[in-house]
Design an enzyme around this catalytic site. Sequence first.
Site, PDB file in Angstrom:
ATOM      1  N   ILE A   1       1.626  -3.303  -6.510  1.00 11.03           N
ATOM      2  CA  ILE A   1       1.590  -1.984  -5.890  1.00 11.03           C
ATOM      3  C   ILE A   1       0.143  -1.516  -5.803  1.00 11.03           C
ATOM      4  O   ILE A   1      -0.564  -1.465  -6.809  1.00 11.03           O
ATOM      5  CB  ILE A   1       2.400  -0.957  -6.701  1.00 11.03           C
ATOM      6  CG1 ILE A   1       3.888  -1.310  -6.689  1.00 11.03           C
ATOM      7  CG2 ILE A   1       2.162   0.461  -6.184  1.00 11.03           C
ATOM      8  CD1 ILE A   1       4.570  -1.136  -5.350  1.00 11.03           C
ATOM      9  N   LYS A   2      -0.290  -1.171  -4.585  1.00  9.23           N
ATOM     10  CA  LYS A   2      -1.611  -0.571  -4.399  1.00  9.23           C
ATOM     11  C   LYS A   2      -1.429   0.931  -4.218  1.00  9.23           C
ATOM     12  O   LYS A   2      -0.661   1.371  -3.358  1.00  9.23           O
ATOM     13  CB  LYS A   2      -2.324  -1.146  -3.180  1.00  9.23           C
ATOM     14  CG  LYS A   2      -3.681  -0.486  -2.942  1.00  9.23           C
ATOM     15  CD  LYS A   2      -4.271  -0.849  -1.595  1.00  9.23           C
ATOM     16  CE  LYS A   2      -5.594  -0.115  -1.381  1.00  9.23           C
ATOM     17  NZ  LYS A   2      -6.152  -0.301  -0.032  1.00  9.23           N
ATOM     18  N   GLN A   3      -2.129   1.709  -5.020  1.00 13.50           N
ATOM     19  CA  GLN A   3      -2.008   3.160  -4.944  1.00 13.50           C
ATOM     20  C   GLN A   3      -3.356   3.796  -5.257  1.00 13.50           C
ATOM     21  O   GLN A   3      -4.154   3.252  -6.015  1.00 13.50           O
ATOM     22  CB  GLN A   3      -0.948   3.654  -5.928  1.00 13.50           C
ATOM     23  CG  GLN A   3      -0.684   5.145  -5.931  1.00 13.50           C
ATOM     24  CD  GLN A   3      -0.235   5.686  -4.587  1.00 13.50           C
ATOM     25  OE1 GLN A   3      -1.080   5.931  -3.723  1.00 13.50           O
ATOM     26  NE2 GLN A   3       1.066   5.871  -4.415  1.00 13.50           N
TER      27      GLN A   3
ATOM     28  N   TRP B   1       0.876  -1.161   0.000  1.00 12.47           N
ATOM     29  CA  TRP B   1       0.000   0.000   0.000  1.00 12.47           C
ATOM     30  C   TRP B   1       0.928   1.229   0.000  1.00 12.47           C
ATOM     31  O   TRP B   1       1.496   1.588   1.031  1.00 12.47           O
ATOM     32  CB  TRP B   1      -0.868   0.013   1.238  1.00 12.47           C
ATOM     33  CG  TRP B   1      -2.125  -0.794   1.264  1.00 12.47           C
ATOM     34  CD1 TRP B   1      -3.382  -0.308   1.485  1.00 12.47           C
ATOM     35  CD2 TRP B   1      -2.290  -2.224   1.144  1.00 12.47           C
ATOM     36  NE1 TRP B   1      -4.311  -1.337   1.498  1.00 12.47           N
ATOM     37  CE2 TRP B   1      -3.672  -2.519   1.291  1.00 12.47           C
ATOM     38  CE3 TRP B   1      -1.409  -3.286   0.915  1.00 12.47           C
ATOM     39  CZ2 TRP B   1      -4.185  -3.814   1.219  1.00 12.47           C
ATOM     40  CZ3 TRP B   1      -1.903  -4.566   0.834  1.00 12.47           C
ATOM     41  CH2 TRP B   1      -3.271  -4.825   0.983  1.00 12.47           C
TER      42      TRP B   1
END
Length: 352
Positions: free
Chosen positions: A238-240, A201
């Site tokens: 990847i969490k964005q 995150w």
Amino acid sequence: MPSEKIMQYLGKDADALLNHTSQTFPKENIRQPTPNYVDESFGLSNRSPQVLRSLQQMFDHGRLGGSGYISILPVDQGIEHTAGASFSPNPLYFDGENILKLAMEGGCNAVATTFGVLAQNARKYAHKIPFIVKINHNELLTYPNKYDQIKFGSVRDAWNLGAVAVGATIYFGSEESNRQIQEVSEAFEYAHELGMGTILWCYTRNNAFKEDGTDYHNATDVSSQACHIGVTIQADLIKQKLPENNEGFKALNFGKTHPDMYEKLSTDHPIDLTRYMVANCYMGKIGLINSGGASSGSSDTKDAVTTAVVNKRAGGLGLIMGRKAFQRPFKEGVEILQTIQDVYLDKDITLA
């Protein structure tokens, strides 16, 4: 032509989102998700066969299984935002088992939630839906409130629960970010040793990231750099948050910039803002999954479909959406999850 349902949700924004051609990074240079995503991104990497197996298990599950795209239900809000604030709109989810049931019924690839929820239900569900254990959290019971990500359990315990991956948050830009980067880097290294995938995150957090009434936390130059650090510490996904603006480094007068960042490699179009983020994830070789954001009521499905279209056309890998699903009746939560998945299953929605 995309499905009529998707067109209706996009409404007046349909043409701008579906017919945009990106002139920043050519689509030929972006690693587009395919059914062989795990092989293509990690087959020659340092990831072990066990990690590849864990990632593939996640990509093969649910309605998007085998597509190269991914839909994850994340529910850590019971810690991050307090249980009362998060679950009062739908008290069903005070019982963590219903989180797992929603992810399964909604056709998700995986469920990402806390040690507590997964430990209580591990033997019943670990073989039915891939687990992602969120190993750190910000808690809001300290007075006055502070904003820091601290570990709530061990990587080894996540492995014992049968998890295929661990997730963690770093607040890039915060006073505690150096410690968090080191802690998460070590945790991800150990998770890979045990054969699990890793999801970061990548959030920015600093009150100074606001200037003259404009919030630059989600400026693509700033938040994309967080993504680039995330892939450097070997996050597999990847969490964005979706970018909202640009030129944060310039407005805040810090960091390093180059004129081409703004003049050639991005525009104010949401797909181009997000493509710059994808480019910072090694041109899409590390998958970008955007978050669904807070629930705002009647516009939730439209907002979620819009986010999914932007993510997919920019070169992202999928959506990780929680509150828009679990803060509504169970059946409606299932419907919104599957509507988002329909965007990724629609072959007429392609890379911009």
